[in-house]
Design a protein around this motif. Structure first.
Motif, PDB file in Angstrom:
ATOM      1  N   GLN A  81     -22.323 -24.020  39.966  1.00  0.00           N
ATOM      2  CA  GLN A  81     -20.898 -23.816  39.800  1.00  0.00           C
ATOM      3  C   GLN A  81     -20.168 -24.381  41.006  1.00  0.00           C
ATOM      4  N   ALA A  82     -18.954 -24.826  40.792  1.00  0.00           N
ATOM      5  CA  ALA A  82     -18.176 -25.383  41.891  1.00  0.00           C
ATOM      6  C   ALA A  82     -17.843 -24.303  42.909  1.00  0.00           C
ATOM      7  N   ASP A  83     -17.817 -24.702  44.178  1.00  0.00           N
ATOM      8  CA  ASP A  83     -17.369 -23.808  45.237  1.00  0.00           C
ATOM      9  C   ASP A  83     -15.927 -23.407  44.943  1.00  0.00           C
ATOM     10  N   PRO A  84     -15.646 -22.129  44.704  1.00  0.00           N
ATOM     11  CA  PRO A  84     -14.282 -21.717  44.311  1.00  0.00           C
ATOM     12  C   PRO A  84     -13.215 -22.164  45.297  1.00  0.00           C
ATOM     13  N   GLY A  85     -13.555 -22.151  46.596  1.00  0.00           N
ATOM     14  CA  GLY A  85     -12.558 -22.523  47.594  1.00  0.00           C
ATOM     15  C   GLY A  85     -12.165 -23.977  47.556  1.00  0.00           C
ATOM     16  N   SER A  86     -13.059 -24.846  47.026  1.00  0.00           N
ATOM     17  CA  SER A  86     -12.776 -26.282  46.986  1.00  0.00           C
ATOM     18  C   SER A  86     -12.027 -26.709  45.728  1.00  0.00           C
ATOM     19  N   ARG A 117      -7.999 -24.049  47.010  1.00  0.00           N
ATOM     20  CA  ARG A 117      -7.864 -22.592  46.998  1.00  0.00           C
ATOM     21  C   ARG A 117      -8.198 -21.951  48.342  1.00  0.00           C
ATOM     22  N   ASP A 118      -9.017 -22.644  49.170  1.00  0.00           N
ATOM     23  CA  ASP A 118      -9.357 -22.086  50.482  1.00  0.00           C
ATOM     24  C   ASP A 118      -8.317 -22.423  51.544  1.00  0.00           C
ATOM     25  N   GLY A 119      -7.209 -23.033  51.127  1.00  0.00           N
ATOM     26  CA  GLY A 119      -6.135 -23.360  52.063  1.00  0.00           C
ATOM     27  C   GLY A 119      -6.184 -24.757  52.622  1.00  0.00           C
ATOM     28  N   SER A 132      -7.663 -28.192  57.448  1.00  0.00           N
ATOM     29  CA  SER A 132      -8.185 -26.884  57.060  1.00  0.00           C
ATOM     30  C   SER A 132      -7.057 -25.873  56.962  1.00  0.00           C
ATOM     31  N   GLY A 133      -7.391 -24.699  56.432  1.00  0.00           N
ATOM     32  CA  GLY A 133      -6.384 -23.653  56.340  1.00  0.00           C
ATOM     33  C   GLY A 133      -5.845 -23.243  57.687  1.00  0.00           C
ATOM     34  N   ALA A 134      -6.645 -23.463  58.737  1.00  0.00           N
ATOM     35  CA  ALA A 134      -6.196 -23.140  60.095  1.00  0.00           C
ATOM     36  C   ALA A 134      -5.378 -24.261  60.718  1.00  0.00           C
ATOM     37  N   ALA A 145     -17.734 -34.321  45.192  1.00  0.00           N
ATOM     38  CA  ALA A 145     -18.844 -33.616  44.553  1.00  0.00           C
ATOM     39  C   ALA A 145     -19.629 -32.805  45.573  1.00  0.00           C
ATOM     40  N   THR A 146     -19.778 -33.338  46.778  1.00  0.00           N
ATOM     41  CA  THR A 146     -20.480 -32.610  47.832  1.00  0.00           C
ATOM     42  C   THR A 146     -19.701 -31.368  48.239  1.00  0.00           C
ATOM     43  N   ASP A 147     -18.385 -31.503  48.379  1.00  0.00           N
ATOM     44  CA  ASP A 147     -17.551 -30.343  48.719  1.00  0.00           C
ATOM     45  C   ASP A 147     -17.652 -29.264  47.639  1.00  0.00           C
ATOM     46  N   LEU A 148     -17.638 -29.687  46.385  1.00  0.00           N
ATOM     47  CA  LEU A 148     -17.611 -28.740  45.271  1.00  0.00           C
ATOM     48  C   LEU A 148     -18.960 -28.095  45.005  1.00  0.00           C
ATOM     49  N   TYR A 149     -20.026 -28.898  45.061  1.00  0.00           N
ATOM     50  CA  TYR A 149     -21.321 -28.414  44.575  1.00  0.00           C
ATOM     51  C   TYR A 149     -22.442 -28.430  45.612  1.00  0.00           C
ATOM     52  N   GLY A 150     -22.247 -29.068  46.740  1.00  0.00           N
ATOM     53  CA  GLY A 150     -23.284 -29.144  47.761  1.00  0.00           C
ATOM     54  C   GLY A 150     -24.037 -30.451  47.719  1.00  0.00           C
ATOM     55  N   ALA A 151     -24.476 -30.915  48.891  1.00  0.00           N
ATOM     56  CA  ALA A 151     -25.086 -32.243  49.010  1.00  0.00           C
ATOM     57  C   ALA A 151     -26.373 -32.373  48.217  1.00  0.00           C
TER      58      ALA A 151
END
Length: 670
Positions: A45-50, A95-97, A122-124, A523-529
């Protein structure tokens, strides 16, 4: 943008073309030491924050206001010159800012064409990456024109005449600009000529003329050819106004007008005594209006409900549609200048080009214009067209209409050829007789409707996989350039990856290699390398001859490279540039080569580290008293304890004042 290219270490769009109806090779050989095969990656599943955040128009407007208020500080942080200014064009947010702000540039008050960039923070608030349409330095441009504006206008009129325009003067007088689209920044004139093209499509030709020599530098076309009783979708519910007009009050007040065979102006807003529109036949003028209105509505819903985008610009404002353009006009198009879609009635005025996929195709041209801004010429033009075809398919499946089922065919309902065949095929583009299945080095020289073929093919392969299959009653059989299979990840994931790359990684000059890099980064951000999704993205690109598939363990000499510049602030926080390595097995080598190309006016100020995917830091260079310029070195790192796959980062920090620079590129050689 994390522009990761893998190679061997050795040596305005119309739906159809006006002239007709609408690489790096696979690696061979074996590794020096065989390693056990890794287990197949599992779908995830996709990283919810991405995932893209569903911004309201008010939230988007506030982000734009904030970015505008801090643009001077952003320009300084990027190391831009005193004459350079940033202009905020768009902002999207995860969604993660994480916020992705798209800027245009000006130089000494002049617009810079091809100077656009995206800053991801980033969110920061820490800058994570910067994607530039051009890596050239913008400096020392003489803003005094030797060639008069009249000469540029004459040249532009001649170019437009070749396209069929009878215009005798420019629609938009020449304006002085800095051209940065190809090569070094150059003072130029940009002229826009109107009129009509050979096939009756409006002309909006942009011609760029060198202000010093009078040479034509570039040209592109800004017209992008791509309860109702409808002709193609059956009886549907339409968004209308209480006063019985085709005004969709729930979707940004999108309106549909009747041009009544005209070729200019807005026409007449469809209105009537009741809320029933058309009778399903082309002889009833309301029928085409109902089809176009319905197509615009489901496209709006798809972008909003699936991808979180509120309208074409993200501001909640609807475009408008015009039907019954011209007489026997066999095309449809999008225009930025009117923020509208326009549809002809086809041959014999019997087959209006108003099916769901055509409406989605044209509206998506508007989304592309307001995000990446892919120039409608060369490889970027092919990717622009493919983007519209990709979301035409996605919207058609989303609509779930029993009369017009989802498929990977473009324009199958409008039957332009008159023989029951679609306009384009995504599983094997060459079936239309002109489109290309695979990328090759000269593909940017053909019509954008045909150079879009490889990207359409990539989307099909990523969605459904290679080989023979039947979907919604349609038979497909998709080949690959290397003869190896591709495993599909599903249309929803494929469309999400393309959309996020379009809005956060692509720029006006993105080519096929850049599209590969952008989609792999997303794709890497969403699902991992190490995910199945990243492997399939890689394999699908290799399947159309863009980049190579990772061999099981990978071969010695494989190179992964990031060519996106990153500015290094003076005496500021560390900056990073990322290379995503995927599809390898085992660990990195004991002699991992790290090659860096850094421009800096006092290299002794710099501390450089390689950060492995697990966060382990390897010092490449300490600060010292070396006053020479630049760092162009290859370092060797024993990384044998690190997994090869993952996000590798080059981290650079300037630890003393008075000097600045940038990371030009870097690469890892396994």
């Amino acid at each position: 943008m994390r522009s990761t290219h893998r190679r061997r270490a050795t040596a305005t769009g119309a739906l159809i073309a006006s002239a007709a109806l609408l690489a790096v090779g696979f690696q061979t050989g074996t590794s020096a030491a065989a390693q056990p095969a890794a287990p197949a990656p599992q779908s995830s599943q996709a990283d919810p924050g991405s995932l893209p955040k569903n911004l309201t128009p008010a939230q988007r407007a506030e982000l734009i206001r904030e970015a505008t208020a801090t643009r001077a500080a952003t320009a300084e942080g990027l190391g831009l010159g005193a004459k350079e200014k940033l202009v905020v064009r768009d902002v999207v947010q995860d969604r993660d800012g994480t916020t992705h702000t798209r800027y245009e540039r000006t130089y000494d008050g002049l617009p810079v064409l091809g100077g656009d960039l995206v800053v991801s923070a980033s969110g920061a608030g820490a800058t994570e990456s910067v994607a530039l349409a051009s890596a050239e330095r913008l400096a020392n441009v003489d803003t005094r024109a030797d060639v008069p504006a009249a000469t540029a206008e004459t040249q532009a009129l001649g170019a437009a005449k070749a396209e069929g325009s009878k215009a005798t003067k420019a629609e938009r007088a020449p304006r002085k600009v800095v051209w940065m689209g190809t090569g070094s920044p150059t003072l130029a004139w940009e002229t826009v000529v109107g009129g009509l093209q050979h096939d009756g499509t409006p002309n909006e030709l942009h011609v760029v003329t060198d202000a010093a020599t009078g040479e034509k530098l570039f040209e592109w076309q800004a017209v992008h050819n791509g309860t109702g009783n409808t002709q193609y979708s059956g009886t549907v519910t339409l968004g209308t106004a209480p006063s019985y007009t085709l005004t969709d009050t729930g979707r940004g007040n999108h309106k549909t007008y009747n041009l009544n065979r005209g070729t200019s102006g807005t026409g007449t807003l469809f209105s009537g005594p009741d809320d029933v529109w058309g009778d399903g036949t082309p002889s009833n003028a309301e029928t085409a209006g109902a089809d176009a209105h319905y197509g615009a509505g489901v496209t709006w819903d798809y972008f909003k409900n699936v991808l979180g985008r509120s309208g074409i610009r993200g501001d909640g404002v609807g475009a408008y549609s015009r039907v019954h353009y011209g007489n026997n006009y066999v095309n449809a198009f999008w225009q930025d200048s009117c923020f509208c879609m326009t549809y002809g009635d086809g041959s014999g005025n019997a087959k209006p080009l108003t099916s769901i996929d055509v409406a989605a195709h044209e509206m998506t041209h508007g989304v592309t214009s307001n995000t990446a801004g892919l120039i409608y010429s060369g490889e970027s033009g092919g990717l622009n067209e493919a983007t519209s075809d990709i979301f035409a398919a996605a919207v058609e499946f989303y609509a779930d209409n029993t009369q017009d089922k989802g498929d990977y065919l473009v324009g199958e309902k409008i039957d332009i050829r008159g023989n029951g065949t679609p306009l384009r095929y995504m599983d094997k583009p060459s079936k239309d007789g002109s489109s290309k299945d695979y990328w090759y080095s000269g593909i940017g020289n053909i019509d954008v409707h045909y150079s879009s073929g490889p990207a359409n093919h990539w989307f099909y392969l990523l969605s459904e996989g290679s080989g023979a299959k039947t979907i919604n009653g349609v038979n497909y059989d998709s080949p690959t350039s290397d003869g190896l299979p591709v495993t599909g990840i599903g249309r929803e994931k494929a469309a999400l990856i393309w959309y996020k790359a379009l809005t956060t990684k692509f720029n006006s000059r993105t080519d096929y290699a850049g599209a590969r890099a952008g989609t792999l980064a997303v794709a890497t951000d969403l699902y991992g390398a190490s995910s199945a999704e990243v492997k399939s993205v890689t394999d699908a690109w290799a399947g159309i001859n863009v980049g190579s598939r990772p061999g099981d363990p990978g071969e010695p000499g494989d190179v992964y490279e990031n060519t996106t510049p990153v500015s290094i602030p003076d005496y500021g926080p560390a900056v990073t540039s990322t290379i995503d390595v995927a599809g390898r097995t085992g660990n990195a080598p004991s002699d991992l080569k790290v090659s860096v190309d850094i421009t800096h006016t006092y290299r002794g100020d710099l501390v450089i580290d390689l950060i492995a995917p697990d966060g382990t830091s390897y010092r490449l260079k300490n600060s010292n008293g070396d006053s020479a310029d630049d760092v162009r070195e290859t370092y060797t790192v024993n990384a044998s304890s690190e997994a090869a796959n993952g996000a590798w980062k080059l981290q650079v920090r300037d630890v003393y004042r008075w000097d600045t620079g940038r990371i030009n590129s870097w690469k890892l050689t396994f």
